[in-house]
Design a protein around this motif. Structure first.
Motif, PDB file in Angstrom:
ATOM      1  N   UNK A 194       0.864  -1.181   0.000  1.00 36.34           N
ATOM      2  CA  UNK A 194       0.000   0.000   0.000  1.00 36.34           C
ATOM      3  C   UNK A 194       0.898   1.228   0.000  1.00 36.34           C
ATOM      4  N   UNK A 195       0.677   2.127  -0.946  1.00 35.97           N
ATOM      5  CA  UNK A 195       1.559   3.274  -1.119  1.00 35.97           C
ATOM      6  C   UNK A 195       0.783   4.568  -1.313  1.00 35.97           C
ATOM      7  N   UNK A 196       1.372   5.641  -0.825  1.00 34.02           N
ATOM      8  CA  UNK A 196       0.862   6.996  -1.044  1.00 34.02           C
ATOM      9  C   UNK A 196       2.033   7.858  -1.504  1.00 34.02           C
ATOM     10  N   UNK A 197       1.724   8.879  -2.282  1.00 32.74           N
ATOM     11  CA  UNK A 197       2.774   9.773  -2.741  1.00 32.74           C
ATOM     12  C   UNK A 197       2.247  11.166  -2.996  1.00 32.74           C
ATOM     13  N   UNK A 198       3.153  12.134  -2.961  1.00 32.26           N
ATOM     14  CA  UNK A 198       2.739  13.518  -3.179  1.00 32.26           C
ATOM     15  C   UNK A 198       3.930  14.337  -3.654  1.00 32.26           C
ATOM     16  N   UNK A 199       3.634  15.568  -4.070  1.00 34.61           N
ATOM     17  CA  UNK A 199       4.664  16.537  -4.453  1.00 34.61           C
ATOM     18  C   UNK A 199       4.711  17.646  -3.423  1.00 34.61           C
ATOM     19  N   UNK A 200       5.739  17.627  -2.604  1.00 35.26           N
ATOM     20  CA  UNK A 200       5.915  18.617  -1.555  1.00 35.26           C
ATOM     21  C   UNK A 200       7.238  19.362  -1.684  1.00 35.26           C
ATOM     22  N   UNK A 201       8.101  18.906  -2.593  1.00 34.53           N
ATOM     23  CA  UNK A 201       9.446  19.464  -2.705  1.00 34.53           C
ATOM     24  C   UNK A 201       9.555  20.436  -3.874  1.00 34.53           C
ATOM     25  N   UNK A 202       9.162  19.968  -5.077  1.00 39.97           N
ATOM     26  CA  UNK A 202       9.358  20.769  -6.287  1.00 39.97           C
ATOM     27  C   UNK A 202       8.216  20.490  -7.264  1.00 39.97           C
ATOM     28  N   UNK A 203       7.413  21.519  -7.619  1.00 34.58           N
ATOM     29  CA  UNK A 203       6.317  21.303  -8.571  1.00 34.58           C
ATOM     30  C   UNK A 203       6.788  20.737  -9.908  1.00 34.58           C
ATOM     31  N   UNK A 204       8.028  21.035 -10.300  1.00 35.92           N
ATOM     32  CA  UNK A 204       8.546  20.543 -11.576  1.00 35.92           C
ATOM     33  C   UNK A 204       8.625  19.022 -11.599  1.00 35.92           C
ATOM     34  N   UNK A 205       8.823  18.404 -10.437  1.00 35.36           N
ATOM     35  CA  UNK A 205       8.859  16.947 -10.361  1.00 35.36           C
ATOM     36  C   UNK A 205       7.476  16.381 -10.676  1.00 35.36           C
ATOM     37  N   UNK A 206       6.435  17.034 -10.155  1.00 38.36           N
ATOM     38  CA  UNK A 206       5.075  16.620 -10.472  1.00 38.36           C
ATOM     39  C   UNK A 206       4.749  16.831 -11.931  1.00 38.36           C
ATOM     40  N   UNK A 207       5.223  17.930 -12.487  1.00 37.16           N
ATOM     41  CA  UNK A 207       4.990  18.207 -13.902  1.00 37.16           C
ATOM     42  C   UNK A 207       5.687  17.180 -14.786  1.00 37.16           C
ATOM     43  N   UNK A 208       6.755  16.579 -14.263  1.00 36.38           N
ATOM     44  CA  UNK A 208       7.480  15.536 -15.000  1.00 36.38           C
ATOM     45  C   UNK A 208       6.826  14.170 -14.825  1.00 36.38           C
ATOM     46  N   UNK A 209       5.718  14.131 -14.058  1.00 39.69           N
ATOM     47  CA  UNK A 209       4.986  12.883 -13.891  1.00 39.69           C
ATOM     48  C   UNK A 209       5.440  12.029 -12.730  1.00 39.69           C
ATOM     49  N   UNK A 210       6.145  12.628 -11.770  1.00 43.11           N
ATOM     50  CA  UNK A 210       6.673  11.851 -10.650  1.00 43.11           C
ATOM     51  C   UNK A 210       6.249  12.484  -9.330  1.00 43.11           C
ATOM     52  N   UNK A 211       6.536  11.786  -8.245  1.00 46.86           N
ATOM     53  CA  UNK A 211       6.342  12.311  -6.895  1.00 46.86           C
ATOM     54  C   UNK A 211       7.710  12.544  -6.274  1.00 46.86           C
ATOM     55  N   UNK A 212       7.761  13.328  -5.205  1.00 44.67           N
ATOM     56  CA  UNK A 212       9.021  13.541  -4.496  1.00 44.67           C
ATOM     57  C   UNK A 212       8.953  13.106  -3.036  1.00 44.67           C
TER      58      UNK A 212
END
Length: 338
Positions: A194-212
Motif C-alpha cells: 500500500x503506497x501513497x505519494x505527493x509533491x511537496x518538494x518541487x512542482x517541476x517533479x510533479x509536472x514531470x509525472x513523478x512524486x518527491x
C-alpha cells in the motif's frame, strides 16, 4: 579461476568507484577493458593503466579472455548489455535496475540461466556495515520474532529533472533500494503493498509525472510489516535509518555524520550534519559489494544478490505505483506470478 578478468561498461560516478576499487583494493581481479562514450571517462580509465579503452562495446563482448562484465551504463542499456554478456559467456554484475519492465527482467534472467552465467544485481546497501549488522541481529534471533521494519531514506536534494523524467519514478528509482532491504531483512516475501505519494518538494517533479515524497507499507508472508518513508529533499543532509522491532527487543542503525563531536552550551546540544551524498554514505558498501561478486566468481558460488532479487524488488515498486494510482492495497499476485 585464479584472477577474474573484467570489462566495465560505463564510467560515470558508479563505474569510477568500481574501477578504483578493482584496480587498487580488491585482490583476485583485473580490469582489462573499459568502454565509455566520453573522452573524460576514457582518460580516467587510462590513469589506471587499463589495457583496452574504447567507446565500442564490442571491445568487451568480443574479448574471449574476459570472465565478467560490469554494467554501469545508462538504465535503458542494461537489458541489451546483460543479454550480450550472457551470450558471450561472461558473468554479469549490473547496476539496478535490470529494466523497468517486468517482462524484460524475466527475459534477462532466462538468458543468463540459459547460458549458465552468474548474474549479480547491485543493491549495494545490503553491504553497508550498519545494515549488515541489523541483518545479522535479526538472523541470529537477537530481536526475537520480527514484527516491524522501519526504513527512512531522504536525499539532501532532488536529482536533475532530466534524470527524473527517465528514472521510472521515485519507487523504481529510489525506494527500490528500500524494497530490497526490507525483503532482505525480513527474509520473507511481500504479499501486499500500500503506497501513497505527493509533491511537496518541487512542482517541476510533479509536472514531470513523478512524486518527491512517498510512503509505503509492505506486508510479508511471515506476518511482519515494513514501513518505508522517502523524500527527495532533507534540509539537514542525507538521512538513512533502519529500525527493526521484534518480540525480544529493537535494533537501530542511524545516520553517519561528518564527525562525532557534540557542543553543549546554554542554547542546547549541537553536532555535525549527516553526510551530504550517497557516494559518501555508502562508499565502503561499494567495496564490500564488489568483493562479494569477485569472491563468488573465484569460489564458484551463487552471487549474494541475484536476478530474482532484482525481479522481486522491481515488482514491489510496480505494485507501489499501482497502489498509489488506484488508492488501494495491491496484492503481489496481481503483479508477479512467481
Amino acid at each position: 579461476m585464479d584472477k577474474v578478468k573484467i570489462g566495465i561498461l560505463g564510467l560515470g560516478r558508479i563505474g569510477k568507484i568500481h574501477l578504483g576499487n578493482l584496480a587498487g583494493k580488491i585482490e583476485g581481479a583485473e580490469v582489462v577493458a573499459v568502454v565509455n562514450p566520453s573522452e573524460e571517462g576514457q582518460d580516467f580509465a587510462r590513469k589506471f593503466n587499463v589495457p583496452f579503452v574504447s567507446s565500442d562495446a564490442n571491445v568487451i563482448f568480443d574479448n574471449e579472455d574476459l570472465d565478467a562484465v560490469l554494467i554501469c551504463s545508462p538504465n535503458d542499456t542494461h537489458a541489451d548489455y546483460v543479454t550480450r554478456a550472457a551470450q558471450s559467456k561472461k558473468a554479469v554484475f549490473c547496476e539496478k535496475p535490470l529494466d523497468l519492465s517486468l517482462s524484460k527482467v524475466k527475459e534477462i534472467i532466462e538468458v543468463t540461466q540459459k547460458h549458465n552465467v552468474p548474474l549479480m544485481v547491485a543493491f549495494n546497501q545490503r553491504f553497508d556495515i550498519n545494515f549488515s549488522k541489523i541483518k545479522s541481529l535479526v538472523k541470529n534471533g537477537k530481536v526475537g520474532d520480527l514484527r516491524t521494519i522501519k526504513i527512512t531514506s531522504r536525499d539532501p536534494a532532488p536529482p536533475p529533472i532530466g534524470y527524473i523524467k527517465s528514472s521510472g519514478g521515485l519507487f523504481l528509482d529510489m525506494t527500490i533500494h528500500d524494497f530490497d532491504m526490507a525483503r532482505h531483512i525480513a527474509d520473507s516475501e511481500v504479499i501486499e503493498v500500500f503506497a501513497k505519494g505527493s509533491n511537496l518538494v518541487d512542482p517541476a517533479i510533479g509536472e514531470a509525472g513523478d512524486i518527491d515524497t512517498g510512503y509505503v507499507v509492505l506486508s510479508f508472508e511471515n506476518g511482519a510489516t515494513a514501513l518505508i518513508e522517502n523524500s527527495r529533499q532533507a534540509a539537514y543532509g542525507y538521512d538513512q535509518r533502519l529500525e527493526v522491532f521484534g518480540s525480544k527487543g529493537m535494533a537501530q542503525a542511524n545516520n553517519n555524520f561528518k564527525d562525532t563531536h557534540l557542543l553543549f552550551d546554554e542554547k542546547g546540544v549541537h553536532g555535525s550534519r549527516p553526510l551530504d551524498f550517497f557516494m559518501d554514505r555508502y562508499i565502503d558498501s561499494y567495496l564490500h559489494e564488489m568483493n562479494a561478486f569477485i569472491q563468488a566468481l573465484t569460489q564458484g558460488t551463487e552471487p549474494p544478490v541475484n536476478g530474482i532479487d532484482g525481479l522481486k524488488a522491481t515488482a514491489i515498486a510496480i505494485a507501489a505505483n499501482k497502489s498509489m494510482e488506484e488508492n488501494r492495497p495491491v496484492k503481489m499476485t496481481e503483479i508477479l506470478d512467481v
